[in-house]
Design a protein around this motif. Structure first.
Motif, PDB file in Angstrom:
ATOM      1  N   LYS A 255      12.683 -35.949   8.703  1.00 22.56           N
ATOM      2  CA  LYS A 255      13.672 -36.604   8.690  1.00 22.56           C
ATOM      3  C   LYS A 255      14.573 -37.459   9.862  1.00 22.56           C
ATOM      4  CE  LYS A 255      12.629 -38.594   3.860  1.00 22.56           C
ATOM      5  NZ  LYS A 255      13.052 -39.549   2.582  1.00 22.56           N
ATOM      6  N   PHE A 276       8.634 -36.790  13.623  1.00 22.03           N
ATOM      7  CA  PHE A 276       9.305 -37.751  13.078  1.00 22.03           C
ATOM      8  C   PHE A 276       8.406 -38.227  11.976  1.00 22.03           C
ATOM      9  CE2 PHE A 276      13.210 -36.365  15.994  1.00 22.03           C
ATOM     10  CZ  PHE A 276      13.476 -35.210  15.408  1.00 22.03           C
ATOM     11  N   GLU A 277       8.879 -37.890  10.601  1.00 21.04           N
ATOM     12  CA  GLU A 277       8.593 -39.155  10.486  1.00 21.04           C
ATOM     13  C   GLU A 277       9.319 -39.126   8.814  1.00 21.04           C
ATOM     14  OE1 GLU A 277       7.649 -35.144   6.479  1.00 21.04           O
ATOM     15  OE2 GLU A 277       6.194 -35.612   7.909  1.00 21.04           O
ATOM     16  N   GLY A 278       9.347 -40.913   7.503  1.00 22.83           N
ATOM     17  CA  GLY A 278       9.924 -41.894   6.528  1.00 22.83           C
ATOM     18  C   GLY A 278      11.020 -42.621   7.896  1.00 22.83           C
ATOM     19  N   SER A 279      11.620 -43.234   7.040  1.00 19.20           N
ATOM     20  CA  SER A 279      12.183 -44.276   7.146  1.00 19.20           C
ATOM     21  C   SER A 279      12.894 -44.158   8.535  1.00 19.20           C
ATOM     22  CB  SER A 279      12.695 -45.280   6.224  1.00 19.20           C
ATOM     23  OG  SER A 279      13.864 -44.110   5.378  1.00 19.20           O
ATOM     24  N   LEU A 300       6.964 -42.743  11.381  1.00 21.44           N
ATOM     25  CA  LEU A 300       8.391 -42.938  11.532  1.00 21.44           C
ATOM     26  C   LEU A 300       7.102 -44.564  11.055  1.00 21.44           C
ATOM     27  CD1 LEU A 300      10.861 -42.411  14.125  1.00 21.44           C
ATOM     28  CD2 LEU A 300      10.417 -41.656  11.967  1.00 21.44           C
ATOM     29  N   CYS A 312       7.764 -48.994   5.493  1.00 20.70           N
ATOM     30  CA  CYS A 312       7.754 -48.613   4.896  1.00 20.70           C
ATOM     31  C   CYS A 312       7.100 -48.914   3.201  1.00 20.70           C
ATOM     32  CB  CYS A 312       8.779 -47.692   4.387  1.00 20.70           C
ATOM     33  SG  CYS A 312       9.848 -47.191   6.071  1.00 20.70           S
TER      34      CYS A 312
END
Length: 697
Positions: A255, A276-279, A300, A312
């Motif tokens: 993240k 990268f991943e997530g919010s 992302l 998300c």
């Protein structure tokens, strides 16, 4: 001190006075930097006064190699030979200069290894060797230079591992960009607690970024882009003074740390092309898309709308099975409520999808119209295979709205260039249609040829657009004008001659004249610059990237107003000044951009060079010195390349640069027509290259 004058004539014999100075036994300072001195650096400098403390001859045209006898000048505290044409190796006798505090040899063509004797320079504060051809490894003896504050060795051919354990803790600036270093950043790097700037970009470094970087509290600049770093970004929240950070084009994952949003001094943060991943945070610096870049991270989500990321998904909290009866009732009630909300959301999404489908149908109709000229289109799968799954090893460039890949089409046994549009970027669809619309009906030998296009969806159901062009093997004009900024494997093997530069400028002017005057509808390119001029095997120029192009006769007043508000500005430094205040696109704007291109081609200086600040521009810089000091501002790489003895280079350059200045007039109406510029450049070629001109026009 005789610096900053016009001594010399760029020729042999200019340095004969140095031999005469060997009789000056009390000479302490010799500074003739910034003149026109040419010829080989004579061995007689080894016999200069032993009292000499400063020897400064930078920014001239001096060739040859540094004599071994340089070690005789034992009192030297400053040796500055930068920005010349020196070759050969740095002699090991440099280690005898134990009083030396500043060694500036940058921007030459010095080769070979950095001698280990450099470790004897224990008083050294500044070591500047960038933009040379040094190879081999960094000598571990550098650790003996305990006063060393600045080490600038970027743009060389250095390799091996970096001896971090030998780096003096006094370092505050370390720049190793554009070499071939391997290995990793060790935890020991945290011991360099005075570092203000660290740049190891565009090497072959791997491994994780060490947590100990957080100990470098004064850090302001951190350039790690273009390597093979993996893992997560370490906890560097203590580096609150960071201003410029680039982690792009690596293999980083995890993240994005939320604390980066709170770095109040941050001016630039590039996290692009990683995993990268997530919010994405939405607070602080992450509210400004001009500061933060996150494209090329497919996992992302969220962030501000300018990032164009998918939303998300919100997960419902899990509930334990051993709950009391009242709690179960609450849970059931909440679940029903959530289910109702989800149904409502689903209905809204469905409605939105219907509207989007209708909009897409309208867009597809426009796209189909723009693409109707192509008899055979490519599919997403074919393009994916041709680019080896959009492999980064096939990337040959990037533009405002997409990435360009070198690709092989096995069915046709042909190499092509494929521009894949970044559909998350605002304006990408308009750019796609602008290129199709501009290039489908026009033909000119100096235009890049658009072969076909792809308008489809990828394997995830996302919109996909690509343009397939002929592949031009010699790359862009930009890489020929500024080879020091290009990685070695793609760097041209030689420099452009004066005649070749003149031919290329005529090619570009000719195609602009065609677009402005000889097309059925006048076309304005809107983004003329060196990176958009591609060269074939014969160094014939082909203008590319019509993503901002405009058909003037297609505009009604409403669309012109929209263009004004959207800001068709092209590229900073090349865009006409009227575009910066909302001016509408005109052929005069292209003329201005061409003028800047012409000035850059023959001076070697970008319009965005750090030299140019405020009202002091490339245009005013050249205007202030013509014609008397034209050789001071010209690209010295043209002087000794392909010219006959006695060639009147000053006169030729003056006439070419004057054409560029007339194209760059502040007022659009005062600029010459590009057709007139073409005729004048051809006339200059006829005048100065009668015997060897190319009959291409």
């Amino acid at each position: 001190m005789l610096a900053g004058n016009s001594f010399g004539s760029h020729s042999f014999g200019d340095l004969e006075f140095l031999s005469a100075l060997t009789n000056c036994t009390r000479l302490e300072t010799l500074n003739v930097a910034g003149n026109r001195l040419g010829g080989h650096l004579p061995n007689s400098i080894s016999n200069l006064s032993r009292s000499l403390q400063q020897f400064v001859i930078g920014t001239n045209f001096i060739s040859g190699s540094i004599p071994h006898g340089i070690g005789n000048l034992i009192s030297l505290g400053l040796l500055a030979l930068r920005e010349n044409q020196l070759t050969g190796q740095l002699p090991s006798s440099i280690g005898k200069l134990q009083q030396l505090e500043g060694l500036y040899l940058n921007s030459n063509n010095i080769s070979g290894e950095i001698p280990s004797s450099i470790g004897n320079l224990t008083r050294l504060n500044f070591l500047s060797l960038f933009k040379n051809s040094f190879d081999g490894t960094i000598p571990r003896s550098l650790g003996n230079c305990s006063w060393l504050g600045e080490v600038l060795i970027r743009d060389n051919k250095l390799d091996g591992t970096i001896p971090w354990e030998s780096m003096p803790h006094s370092l505050f600036r370390l720049d190793m960009t554009n070499n071939n270093f391997t290995g990793s950043l060790p935890e020991d790097i945290g011991g360099l607690q005075n570092l203000v700037a660290l740049s190891v970009a565009h090497n072959k470094l791997s491994g994780q970024i060490p947590h100990s970087l957080a100990n470098c509290l004064p850090m302001e600049t951190l350039w790690l882009q273009g390597n093979y770093f993996d893992g997560a970004i370490p906890d560097i929240r203590r580096l609150v003074g960071l201003k410029n950070v680039d982690f792009s084009n690596n293999h980083l994952f995890g993240k994005i740390p939320a604390y980066l949003a709170n770095f109040s001094l941050l001016e630039y943060l590039n996290l692009s092309v990683n995993n990268f991943e997530g919010s994405v945070p939405t607070e602080g610096k992450f509210q400004n898309a001009t500061i933060v870049s996150v494209y090329g991270n497919k996992n992302l989500c969220g962030g501000i709308k300018e990032f164009k990321l998918k939303p998300c998904l919100v997960e419902a909290p899990s509930v334990g099975s051993k709950s009391s009866s009242p709690v179960k009732k609450i849970v059931i009630g909440v679940s029903i409520g959530i289910a109702s909300i989800l149904l409502l959301v689903l209905a809204c999404v469905s409605l939105r999808c219907l509207r989007k489908r209708k909009k897409n149908q309208q867009t597809n109709n426009l796209t189909s119209s723009a693409m109707e000229v192509f008899h055979e289109r490519m599919s997403y799968g074919e393009i994916r295979n041709a680019t080896d799954g959009f492999s980064s090893s096939n990337v040959i460039g990037s533009g405002s709205f997409g990435t360009v890949f070198k690709a092989f089409l096995p069915a046709e046994n042909k190499v092509v260039a494929i521009k894949v549009l970044n559909m998350q970027r605002h304006g990408a669809m308009k750019s796609f249609m602008a290129e199709c619309e501009s290039l489908k009906d026009i033909r000119h030998r100096n235009l890049v040829k658009l072969l076909t296009a792809c308008s489809s969806i990828d394997f995830q159901g996302n919109e996909f657009r690509a343009l397939i062009y002929e592949f031009l093997p010699s790359g862009s004009l930009d890489m020929w004008l500024h080879p020091e900024e290009v990685e070695e494997i793609r760097r041209p093997s030689r420099t452009l001659t004066l005649l070749e530069r003149l031919n290329i400028s005529i090619d570009v002017a000719s195609v602009l004249d065609y677009l402005h005057v000889h097309c059925y509808e006048p076309i304005v390119h809107c983004d003329i610059k060196p990176s958009n001029v591609l060269l074939d095997d014969d160094l014939t120029a082909h203008v590319s990237d019509f993503g901002l192009a405009r058909h003037l006769l297609m505009f009604d007043q409403e669309s012109l107003n929209q263009l004004s508000s959207a800001g068709v500005r092209g590229t900073i430094g090349y865009a006409a000044p009227e575009y910066g205040v909302g001016g509408k696109p005109t052929i005069h704007g292209d003329v201005y951009s061409f003028g800047v291109l012409l000035l850059e081609m023959f001076t070697g200086k970008r319009p965005t060079d750090e030299l140019f600040v405020g009202n002091f521009t490339l245009h005013s810089y050249i205007k202030s010195v013509l014609p008397e000091r034209v050789l001071d501002i010209a690209d010295k790489l043209t002087f000794h390349n392909g010219l006959r003895v006695g060639f009147p280079i000053a006169e030729c350059l003056t006439q070419v640069l004057e054409v560029g200045l007339r194209c760059c007039e502040e007022s659009p109406t005062n600029r010459i027509e590009v057709g007139e510029a073409t005729k004048e450049l051809i006339s200059i070629r006829e005048m100065f290259f009668k015997a060897g001109r190319a009959a291409r026009h």
